[in-house]
Structures are given as C-alpha cells and as structure tokens.
Motif scaffolding. Structure first.
Motif, PDB file in Angstrom:
ATOM      1  N   LEU A   1      27.653  44.588  35.818  1.00 64.07           N
ATOM      2  CA  LEU A   1      28.964  45.025  36.319  1.00 64.07           C
ATOM      3  C   LEU A   1      29.267  44.376  37.668  1.00 64.07           C
ATOM      4  N   ALA A   2      28.242  44.227  38.504  1.00 64.46           N
ATOM      5  CA  ALA A   2      28.437  43.554  39.799  1.00 64.46           C
ATOM      6  C   ALA A   2      28.815  42.098  39.590  1.00 64.46           C
ATOM      7  N   ALA A   3      28.222  41.451  38.569  1.00 60.37           N
ATOM      8  CA  ALA A   3      28.539  40.046  38.279  1.00 60.37           C
ATOM      9  C   ALA A   3      30.001  39.893  37.840  1.00 60.37           C
ATOM     10  N   ARG A   4      30.540  40.896  37.170  1.00 57.42           N
ATOM     11  CA  ARG A   4      31.968  40.860  36.789  1.00 57.42           C
ATOM     12  C   ARG A   4      32.840  40.775  38.051  1.00 57.42           C
ATOM     13  N   THR A   5      32.474  41.550  39.042  1.00 58.93           N
ATOM     14  CA  THR A   5      33.257  41.593  40.289  1.00 58.93           C
ATOM     15  C   THR A   5      33.221  40.242  40.988  1.00 58.93           C
ATOM     16  N   VAL A   6      32.051  39.632  41.008  1.00 58.32           N
ATOM     17  CA  VAL A   6      31.900  38.310  41.645  1.00 58.32           C
ATOM     18  C   VAL A   6      32.761  37.274  40.919  1.00 58.32           C
ATOM     19  N   GLN A   7      32.694  37.283  39.587  1.00 57.38           N
ATOM     20  CA  GLN A   7      33.478  36.316  38.813  1.00 57.38           C
ATOM     21  C   GLN A   7      34.980  36.530  39.031  1.00 57.38           C
ATOM     22  N   GLN A   8      35.400  37.805  39.048  1.00 55.70           N
ATOM     23  CA  GLN A   8      36.827  38.090  39.230  1.00 55.70           C
ATOM     24  C   GLN A   8      37.304  37.624  40.603  1.00 55.70           C
ATOM     25  N   ALA A   9      36.458  37.767  41.615  1.00 56.46           N
ATOM     26  CA  ALA A   9      36.828  37.324  42.967  1.00 56.46           C
ATOM     27  C   ALA A   9      37.081  35.811  42.979  1.00 56.46           C
ATOM     28  N   GLU A  10      36.272  35.063  42.237  1.00 56.90           N
ATOM     29  CA  GLU A  10      36.466  33.603  42.155  1.00 56.90           C
ATOM     30  C   GLU A  10      37.805  33.274  41.492  1.00 56.90           C
ATOM     31  N   ILE A  11      38.123  34.005  40.419  1.00 53.75           N
ATOM     32  CA  ILE A  11      39.384  33.749  39.707  1.00 53.75           C
ATOM     33  C   ILE A  11      40.567  34.156  40.587  1.00 53.75           C
ATOM     34  N   ASP A  12      40.435  35.294  41.278  1.00 56.03           N
ATOM     35  CA  ASP A  12      41.484  35.720  42.217  1.00 56.03           C
ATOM     36  C   ASP A  12      41.720  34.665  43.287  1.00 56.03           C
ATOM     37  N   GLY A  13      40.644  33.953  43.638  1.00 55.44           N
ATOM     38  CA  GLY A  13      40.748  32.908  44.667  1.00 55.44           C
ATOM     39  C   GLY A  13      41.335  31.594  44.165  1.00 55.44           C
ATOM     40  N   GLY A  14      41.668  31.529  42.881  1.00 55.94           N
ATOM     41  CA  GLY A  14      42.340  30.316  42.385  1.00 55.94           C
ATOM     42  C   GLY A  14      41.632  29.591  41.262  1.00 55.94           C
ATOM     43  N   LYS A  15      40.358  29.926  41.029  1.00 57.96           N
ATOM     44  CA  LYS A  15      39.609  29.252  39.959  1.00 57.96           C
ATOM     45  C   LYS A  15      40.044  29.809  38.597  1.00 57.96           C
ATOM     46  N   LEU A  16      40.239  28.940  37.614  1.00 51.41           N
ATOM     47  CA  LEU A  16      40.586  29.436  36.279  1.00 51.41           C
ATOM     48  C   LEU A  16      39.314  29.544  35.426  1.00 51.41           C
ATOM     49  N   PRO A  17      39.251  30.563  34.557  1.00 50.19           N
ATOM     50  CA  PRO A  17      38.081  30.646  33.678  1.00 50.19           C
ATOM     51  C   PRO A  17      38.045  29.458  32.712  1.00 50.19           C
ATOM     52  N   GLY A  18      36.857  29.111  32.229  1.00 47.02           N
ATOM     53  CA  GLY A  18      36.745  27.988  31.301  1.00 47.02           C
ATOM     54  C   GLY A  18      35.409  28.007  30.591  1.00 47.02           C
ATOM     55  N   PHE A  19      35.181  26.987  29.764  1.00 57.20           N
ATOM     56  CA  PHE A  19      33.896  26.876  29.065  1.00 57.20           C
ATOM     57  C   PHE A  19      32.804  26.568  30.098  1.00 57.20           C
ATOM     58  N   ILE A  20      31.561  26.984  29.788  1.00 58.17           N
ATOM     59  CA  ILE A  20      30.473  26.854  30.759  1.00 58.17           C
ATOM     60  C   ILE A  20      29.700  25.571  30.482  1.00 58.17           C
ATOM     61  N   SER A  21      29.597  24.709  31.495  1.00 55.61           N
ATOM     62  CA  SER A  21      28.909  23.429  31.261  1.00 55.61           C
ATOM     63  C   SER A  21      27.413  23.616  31.012  1.00 55.61           C
TER      64      SER A  21
END
Length: 532
Positions: free
Chosen positions: A47-67
């Motif tokens: 659940l904490a990792a969800r928050t970290v990922q959402q913060a990155e997207i809120d900051g402008g990063k778009l979700p995508g496939f994982i290299s």
C-alpha cells in the motif's frame, strides 16, 4: 464495547453471538491469525508503494510498460491450467452475499456467480458474518430463504459455479485488530471462506475459487500467490488447488498484465475487464494531468479508443498465456415498461456483441433478467466451443501506452454534472445505511460507478474546466448544485423515504470528498467510519 480476545494475536471488538460462533470457530480464527501475522506487514508495504507511485504520476510521469520485466512479456510461457468447472464462463452474474441474492444468482441462467464481499456489499459486521454463513449453506446445498409472504426460495439442481470476491488490499476489517491496527479485510474474507468450504467444494468436484479486486501491480499479485501457496501447504493440498481471476480495474495494472499472470501462474485462471473501476482509476491516477480529464460519465463507453484498446490488449495477453479474458459489467436493469425494456436489452446486446467479437470468453451481468439476452450473444459467438482461448488476436498491431492513456472526447454538461451528484449522493446514502448495491435510474450502481461520479467533479473543479454552457466548474458551483439536487432527490423519493434516510450525512460526505484539496482515494474509506 467489550473486547473479545479469542486468539493471542487478534482482538475482536464485537460480541460473539450465535452467527459469530458458527464462523469464528477456534480453528478458523487460528488460521486467520496465522495469515494476518504472516502477510499483513508485506501488504502494508504494498500500500505504501502505491502512494510512492501515485506521487510520481502526480508529478508529471505517465504510467507505462515496465522495462525491467520485458523478458516476462517477451518469453513464451502459460499458466498452470483451468479446472473443468471453470472452462465455460460465458455469462457470470455478480451481487452481494445476501441470502436471497445468493439463491437467485445461483439459480439464474448463468455459468458462474461472483459472490461479492467487495464493491456491492457495504461491509457492516453483521453482513460480512452473514455472508460467510450464506455461502457455506449454498455450498452445502442447505440454503433457503422465506419472504414475508411465505414464499420459499431454494437452490435448483445444478446451480452456477461459485466464485468469491474478497475485499481489496486497501480495505480494513475494523472489528478485528492485530497489534492495535485493523486487519486486512481481504485476509478476513479469504481465510474464513477457504477454511469453512474447501472440503465441501473439493468433494463436489469444484474448488476454492476467488476474484481479486483493485490490484495495482504484479507485486500485489505475487503477494496473493504467496498467500495461496502458504494456504495450500498448510492444508496439505496440491499446488494450484486455489484458483483466482484477477480484475484489471486500475490503470497501473493494465501495463502489467503479463507480469500479473506470471506472478500468479500457479493459481490464476483469467483476468477480467473491471470497466467501471478502470474508468474511476483513469480519473484518479491521472488526476493532476489537465489534458486527461474525462467528459460526462455517460459518454465514456467501451467503444472509446482508450477503453477498446484495454479490452483488446487484455484478450491478447490472456489468450497467449492460456488464461481467460472476461468482459465487463452490464449495469442495466430490465424495465417493466416494454419500450424501455427493449431499449435496455438492445443496449446490452450491442455492448456484449462487441465483447464477444473482440474475443472475450464471457462477461458480467448484474441482473438475472439480462441472462437470456447475453447468453444468446455468447452462444452465437462461441458455437461449439466453451470459451474463446483460440482467439489470439495475432493480427493486432501492438497496443501502445499512448493508446491506453488517450484522452476521451466528449462534452462536460450541466445535466451530466447534476446526474453525477444525484447518483453519488444516493449511492453514498445507501452504502452508509448498509446497502452496497442499489438500482438508481435504471442502472445497478455499486461503489465504482459512484466513484466515477464524484472523482469526475473533483477533477473538473481541480482543473477549473468549463461546462458546455460556458460555466467554470468551481467549488461554489458544485455546492450550489448539490443543494439544488438534494431537493430533486427528495422530490423523486418522497418526503417519507428522504426523512427516514441518511441523506444529510451522505451530502456532507459527498461535499467533503468532492471539495477536498487532495483527492480521497476511495469513498468507502471515510464511508466505513459511518457504517456499523
């Protein structure tokens, strides 16, 4: 409040009546306690990792496939396999674990009943406990229900296959604590359903089958795989006895479908297009991106490019791995008025034909009255086959991240905004009153559709979007409309129903979650505080 401790690790805040004693037996509690102790810390990290990922997207990063996981996507492998009684899932009905619903759903002209502890159940303590008893009685064939007029409801021979949907990872079970924290609702639902029913299910040639909601990453799928494998070992069962279908109903998860199938490959049998939650997740995940704001909820349909790409990618990914690709929910309710009913059935038919043509193996309905129409669509598409695993969509061009994130065209209208307010308020009122599945304006609404309604408005306010009449959507405009629509709701429902309900509390909660500076993740979290 008497604190009941029946295990060293877990504390129960509710007194144990006759129902509790049937479900929370010493052995069942011991098993639950073991799962909670072993798996809660990792769940909290997820659940904490969800928050970290959402913060990155809120900051402008778009979700995508994982290299880093490209080797999983590019290599050839398949899931462990599918039990016989799940090979044909052409139509599945969903609904809460209430006694009458369970009987009617298992008797409907469908292959599977998804019995729901999640979005269509308001998880008050008594409903969660009763739900476990209802499913146990259904599996044992002893379930019956008598209405006030004395009509008896019982199971017909050869009922649908039962699949249990547990609560999402984010939802607590506040009546049971471990180290002074509420335990995960998902483990409570899973442990008790598995413990009480595994023997009876296996004895009749079925098994412990689950639907897993709200997953956001392959790591969360891997967590479930560990829970399942630990449980199988604990009960000396062969690997792969527990089977799950996982809902792809969050935007982050659509980019990780191969990885999710791979992480759960011993236990998974398919993925499902949880379309309403997926739309909600699109809004929530991209809430800070002004170019991704959705139009009126009514115009966000499965033929829109970003949703059609999601459906096709899910089918292609699943079938390549030998897993089912289940279609989404038809939320319409049949009408007693014949012209309206014809319109409903045509609408559902068109939607399901698109799913069947795309290659889905089956689909969801919310009402038994839609079963015959939808069965006919899939019978035609399937012919002599039990599923469409052979439809590999190899001719499709690769589906890109840009297609999955494509903004959706359509208007934002005053009528659409007002409809959102009325639906969300009425749904919240029902939910906090203990009813998680409600017919509103001819649609069976569950938490997901109310989530779309309120997050849409939050996003319109946040980005100061204008309606088609030129008005800017502001907090003040929303509050004015909310006040006006409360009168409309009162007029529609009548003074008696309105005054006996919890509409003032529902309106307050709607106001709070729609005008807050930060978007509240799930309305069910603050709503749960208002639930018994």
């Amino acid at each position: 409040m008497t604190q009941q401790t029946v295990s060293e690790e877990l504390a129960f805040s509710q007194p144990f009546g006759e129902q509790e004693r049937q479900v929370l037996t010493p052995d069942a509690v011991e098993f639950l306690s073991e799962l909670v102790t072993r798996f809660t810390p990792q769940r909290n990290k997820l659940l904490a990792a969800r928050t970290v990922q959402q913060a990155e997207i809120d900051g402008g990063k778009l979700p995508g496939f994982i290299s880093e996981t490209s080797s999983i996507r590019e290599s050839e492998w398949t899931i462990r396999g599918v039990p016989n009684d799940l090979l044909d899932r052409r139509v599945e009905i969903t609904g809460p674990v209430e006694r009458k619903m369970v009987i009617n759903a298992l008797n409907a002209n469908v292959k599977v009943f998804m019995a729901d502890f999640e979005d269509s159940l308001a998880p008050s303590w008594s409903k969660v406990i009763d739900g476990q008893i209802n499913l146990r009685d259904a599996i044992n064939g002893t379930i019956s229900w008598t209405n006030e007029a004395g009509k008896i409801y019982q199971l017909k021979p050869d009922p649908a296959v039962l699949v249990c949907r547990v609560r999402g990872l984010h939802l607590p079970e506040k009546h049971v604590t471990w180290r002074n924290e509420p335990i995960p609702g998902s483990l409570f639902d899973f442990a008790l359903y598995f413990f009480h029913n595994v023997d009876a299910l296996l004895a009749k040639g079925s098994g412990p089958y689950f639907y897993l909601p709200k997953t956001q990453s392959w790591q969360e799928a891997a967590w479930w795989s560990e829970v399942f494998s630990f449980t199988e070992d604990h009960f000396s069962l062969p690997r792969g006895t527990i089977k799950a279908t996982l809902l792809i109903e969050t935007l982050p998860a659509v980019f990780q479908m191969d990885e999710i199938l791979h992480a759960l490959r011993d236990h998974i049998v398919g993925l499902n297009c949880g379309r309403w939650d997926y739309i909600f997740s699109y809004i929530k995940t991209l809430k800070n991106h002004p170019d991704r704001v959705l139009p009126d909820r009514q115009s966000v349909t499965m033929d829109k490019p970003f949703l059609n790409a999601y459906s096709r990618l899910l089918i292609k990914t699943c079938h390549r791995r030998g897993a089912f690709a289940m279609g989404g929910m038809a939320a319409f309710i049949p009408s007693k008025e014949s012209a309206r009913n014809e319109w409903v059935l045509n609408k559902v038919k068109t939607d399901k034909q698109m799913e069947a043509t795309n290659g889905h193996d089956g689909t969801w309905i919310a009402h038994p009255g839609l079963a015959d129409t939808v069965v006919e669509v899939f019978d035609k598409a399937l012919g002599d086959n039990k599923n469409q695993l052979h439809v590999l969509r190899e001719e499709d061009a690769p589906i890109t991240a840009a297609q999955l994130l494509e903004p959706c065209p359509g208007e934002r209208t005053e009528a659409g905004m007002r409809a959102n307010i009325r639906v969300a308020v009425q749904y919240i009122e029902a939910w906090i009153s203990g009813n998680g599945c409600v017919p509103i304006y001819g649609l069976m609404e569950d938490a997901a559709t109310a989530e779309i309604s309120r997050t849409s408005i939050w996003q319109w306010i946040h980005h100061q979007k204008t309606l088609s009449n030129g008005e800017t959507v502001t907090k003040a405009l929303f509050r004015k409309m909310l006040a006006e629509e409360m009168f409309v709701i009162q007029e529609e429902l009548g003074d008696k129903r309105f005054s006996q309900g919890r509409f003032d509390e529902a309106a307050r909660l709607m106001e709070q979650i729609t005008t807050s500076e930060t978007l509240i993740d799930f309305l069910t979290l603050p709503g749960y505080r208002l639930l018994a």
